[in-house]
Motif scaffolding. Sequence first.
Motif, PDB file in Angstrom:
ATOM      1  N   THR A  44      -3.367  -5.659   7.375  1.00 44.06           N
ATOM      2  CA  THR A  44      -2.146  -4.857   7.256  1.00 44.06           C
ATOM      3  C   THR A  44      -1.379  -5.217   5.993  1.00 44.06           C
ATOM      4  O   THR A  44      -0.919  -4.340   5.245  1.00 44.06           O
ATOM      5  CB  THR A  44      -1.247  -5.057   8.493  1.00 44.06           C
ATOM      6  OG1 THR A  44      -1.948  -4.637   9.661  1.00 44.06           O
ATOM      7  CG2 THR A  44       0.040  -4.261   8.367  1.00 44.06           C
ATOM      8  N   LEU A  45      -1.253  -6.495   5.735  1.00 43.70           N
ATOM      9  CA  LEU A  45      -0.554  -6.933   4.521  1.00 43.70           C
ATOM     10  C   LEU A  45      -1.263  -6.444   3.267  1.00 43.70           C
ATOM     11  O   LEU A  45      -0.624  -5.990   2.310  1.00 43.70           O
ATOM     12  CB  LEU A  45      -0.444  -8.461   4.501  1.00 43.70           C
ATOM     13  CG  LEU A  45       0.433  -9.101   5.587  1.00 43.70           C
ATOM     14  CD1 LEU A  45       0.352 -10.611   5.509  1.00 43.70           C
ATOM     15  CD2 LEU A  45       1.878  -8.639   5.468  1.00 43.70           C
ATOM     16  N   GLU A  46      -2.588  -6.514   3.269  1.00 40.92           N
ATOM     17  CA  GLU A  46      -3.357  -6.039   2.115  1.00 40.92           C
ATOM     18  C   GLU A  46      -3.160  -4.542   1.902  1.00 40.92           C
ATOM     19  O   GLU A  46      -2.991  -4.080   0.763  1.00 40.92           O
ATOM     20  CB  GLU A  46      -4.841  -6.361   2.315  1.00 40.92           C
ATOM     21  CG  GLU A  46      -5.150  -7.850   2.203  1.00 40.92           C
ATOM     22  CD  GLU A  46      -6.556  -8.177   2.669  1.00 40.92           C
ATOM     23  OE1 GLU A  46      -7.201  -7.277   3.276  1.00 40.92           O
ATOM     24  OE2 GLU A  46      -7.020  -9.306   2.427  1.00 40.92           O
ATOM     25  N   ARG A  47      -3.185  -3.780   2.993  1.00 40.58           N
ATOM     26  CA  ARG A  47      -3.001  -2.330   2.874  1.00 40.58           C
ATOM     27  C   ARG A  47      -1.628  -1.991   2.306  1.00 40.58           C
ATOM     28  O   ARG A  47      -1.470  -0.989   1.589  1.00 40.58           O
ATOM     29  CB  ARG A  47      -3.163  -1.657   4.240  1.00 40.58           C
ATOM     30  CG  ARG A  47      -4.588  -1.558   4.735  1.00 40.58           C
ATOM     31  CD  ARG A  47      -4.702  -0.555   5.884  1.00 40.58           C
ATOM     32  NE  ARG A  47      -3.900  -0.957   7.034  1.00 40.58           N
ATOM     33  CZ  ARG A  47      -4.343  -1.724   8.032  1.00 40.58           C
ATOM     34  NH1 ARG A  47      -5.601  -2.167   8.006  1.00 40.58           N
ATOM     35  NH2 ARG A  47      -3.571  -2.036   9.044  1.00 40.58           N
ATOM     36  N   GLU A  48      -0.634  -2.817   2.611  1.00 41.87           N
ATOM     37  CA  GLU A  48       0.724  -2.536   2.152  1.00 41.87           C
ATOM     38  C   GLU A  48       0.992  -3.093   0.758  1.00 41.87           C
ATOM     39  O   GLU A  48       2.100  -2.950   0.247  1.00 41.87           O
ATOM     40  CB  GLU A  48       1.737  -3.086   3.160  1.00 41.87           C
ATOM     41  CG  GLU A  48       1.663  -2.367   4.503  1.00 41.87           C
ATOM     42  CD  GLU A  48       2.745  -2.805   5.479  1.00 41.87           C
ATOM     43  OE1 GLU A  48       3.576  -3.663   5.112  1.00 41.87           O
ATOM     44  OE2 GLU A  48       2.755  -2.286   6.606  1.00 41.87           O
ATOM     45  N   GLY A  49      -0.021  -3.728   0.166  1.00 42.41           N
ATOM     46  CA  GLY A  49       0.104  -4.140  -1.222  1.00 42.41           C
ATOM     47  C   GLY A  49       0.294  -5.617  -1.470  1.00 42.41           C
ATOM     48  O   GLY A  49       0.544  -6.025  -2.613  1.00 42.41           O
ATOM     49  N   CYS A  99       4.349  -7.090   7.833  1.00 43.33           N
ATOM     50  CA  CYS A  99       4.822  -6.127   6.828  1.00 43.33           C
ATOM     51  C   CYS A  99       4.995  -6.797   5.479  1.00 43.33           C
ATOM     52  O   CYS A  99       5.174  -8.013   5.373  1.00 43.33           O
ATOM     53  CB  CYS A  99       6.131  -5.473   7.292  1.00 43.33           C
ATOM     54  SG  CYS A  99       7.515  -6.614   7.456  1.00 43.33           S
ATOM     55  N   TRP A 100       4.914  -5.979   4.460  1.00 44.73           N
ATOM     56  CA  TRP A 100       5.095  -6.385   3.067  1.00 44.73           C
ATOM     57  C   TRP A 100       6.251  -5.552   2.546  1.00 44.73           C
ATOM     58  O   TRP A 100       6.186  -4.324   2.486  1.00 44.73           O
ATOM     59  CB  TRP A 100       3.819  -6.102   2.289  1.00 44.73           C
ATOM     60  CG  TRP A 100       3.824  -6.420   0.831  1.00 44.73           C
ATOM     61  CD1 TRP A 100       3.809  -5.521  -0.194  1.00 44.73           C
ATOM     62  CD2 TRP A 100       3.829  -7.723   0.225  1.00 44.73           C
ATOM     63  NE1 TRP A 100       3.795  -6.168  -1.402  1.00 44.73           N
ATOM     64  CE2 TRP A 100       3.804  -7.536  -1.179  1.00 44.73           C
ATOM     65  CE3 TRP A 100       3.855  -9.020   0.720  1.00 44.73           C
ATOM     66  CZ2 TRP A 100       3.799  -8.590  -2.087  1.00 44.73           C
ATOM     67  CZ3 TRP A 100       3.843 -10.081  -0.180  1.00 44.73           C
ATOM     68  CH2 TRP A 100       3.820  -9.865  -1.561  1.00 44.73           C
ATOM     69  N   ALA A 101       7.372  -6.203   2.202  1.00 44.53           N
ATOM     70  CA  ALA A 101       8.593  -5.467   1.887  1.00 44.53           C
ATOM     71  C   ALA A 101       9.394  -6.212   0.828  1.00 44.53           C
ATOM     72  O   ALA A 101       9.172  -7.404   0.587  1.00 44.53           O
ATOM     73  CB  ALA A 101       9.431  -5.288   3.152  1.00 44.53           C
ATOM     74  N   ARG A 105      11.687  -9.610   6.465  1.00 45.36           N
ATOM     75  CA  ARG A 105      12.033  -8.809   7.656  1.00 45.36           C
ATOM     76  C   ARG A 105      12.667  -9.745   8.680  1.00 45.36           C
ATOM     77  O   ARG A 105      11.986 -10.406   9.470  1.00 45.36           O
ATOM     78  CB  ARG A 105      10.751  -8.175   8.204  1.00 45.36           C
ATOM     79  CG  ARG A 105      10.975  -7.226   9.348  1.00 45.36           C
ATOM     80  CD  ARG A 105      11.471  -5.871   8.844  1.00 45.36           C
ATOM     81  NE  ARG A 105      11.811  -5.014   9.962  1.00 45.36           N
ATOM     82  CZ  ARG A 105      13.020  -4.963  10.504  1.00 45.36           C
ATOM     83  NH1 ARG A 105      13.998  -5.691  10.021  1.00 45.36           N
ATOM     84  NH2 ARG A 105      13.259  -4.168  11.506  1.00 45.36           N
TER      85      ARG A 105
END
Length: 379
Positions: A44-49, A99-101, A105
Amino acid sequence: MKLSFLEPLFDRPGPWATVYFGPAQNDESAAKQRELAVDECCRTLEREGADEATVSAVRDALTAVGPSDDPSGRVVFATGGEVVLSHRLSRPPQQQIACWAPLPRITPLVELAGQDPACLVAYIDRTGADFELRGAARPQDAGQVQGQDHPVHRTGSADWSERHFQLKVENTWDQNAEEIAEALADAFEESGADLVVLAGDPRERSAVHERLPEAVRKVTLATEHGGRAAGSESPPLERDIQHARREHVRRRIDDALERFRAGRVGAERPTDAVEGVPALVEAAREHRMETLLIVPDGPDAHREVWVGGDADQLALRRTDAQALGEGEPISARADDALLRSAAVTAAEVLVVPPDEAADDIPAGGLGALLRWTYEPAPA
């Protein structure tokens, strides 16, 4: 809840990987499931960049945690290839979050780390006391005090010399109570505890309570269960401590909402409470938030705001953030931006249960009590 322990998160620009993970288990099947869950978080982290080094740091941190380290789950914050903070949760998350933000978070942590107040338990007898700090983590030794141990026992004789001896005993009790109260007040301040529970000898317990400073006495309760002697722990004592902690949180929320209701007015007169993202952004910019009120899953939590590198650089519009001195503002969730500001400015945070009456809670789920009265601008 004070967020000072989150300060390491605000010394770095980000972006941030945040993962909320459930508790580890002992059996082999659960270990395999955990391995798969870690893989899913990392994907998930990889997909979000997220960059490879940060994902790897998160993977290592989650894999290294064992069942004894992680009874209720954990949150991991990472950036720049490094885990900056790993924190135990008070209760397991209902679902895994990865999440990557631009900002950490934080809001789920405020709920899952609990508003469990730090409780200083004093185990008292007539010669001294042992102090123990109860919080989200395991109980911690918080010191002890040893008074005079002679004379401490009274006799049953009515003889004059014996009455004189009894008076000396009572003087010893009183002097010990004075020393215990003084040491307890110091331990309360040093530990950052929110409340105190007194256990042990009834007479000395009462004498200590009377001698505490008023500010400590106001948050001190007594229990009839437990004591200083080895083996005096008991389920009733544990229940009393947990009940005291829950009631302390309930009172704090009730007091905050009462003040919020009193200060929540229209724009026609000064107020010391605000609600809604525009008013909160302004209060955060000016460091006026004393207590940030959050209702879980409130609609305003997801609103977009613009932030800079400093906690007071936040605005409703990108152009406003640039006017505040941030050349490259970034978009962030309102709740994360306001929590960052609360942490940096030493504001308290209270999670308001969503089942409170609608008229009692902040509109949109976000509100604040202010450090000083705010005079609204003329319409």
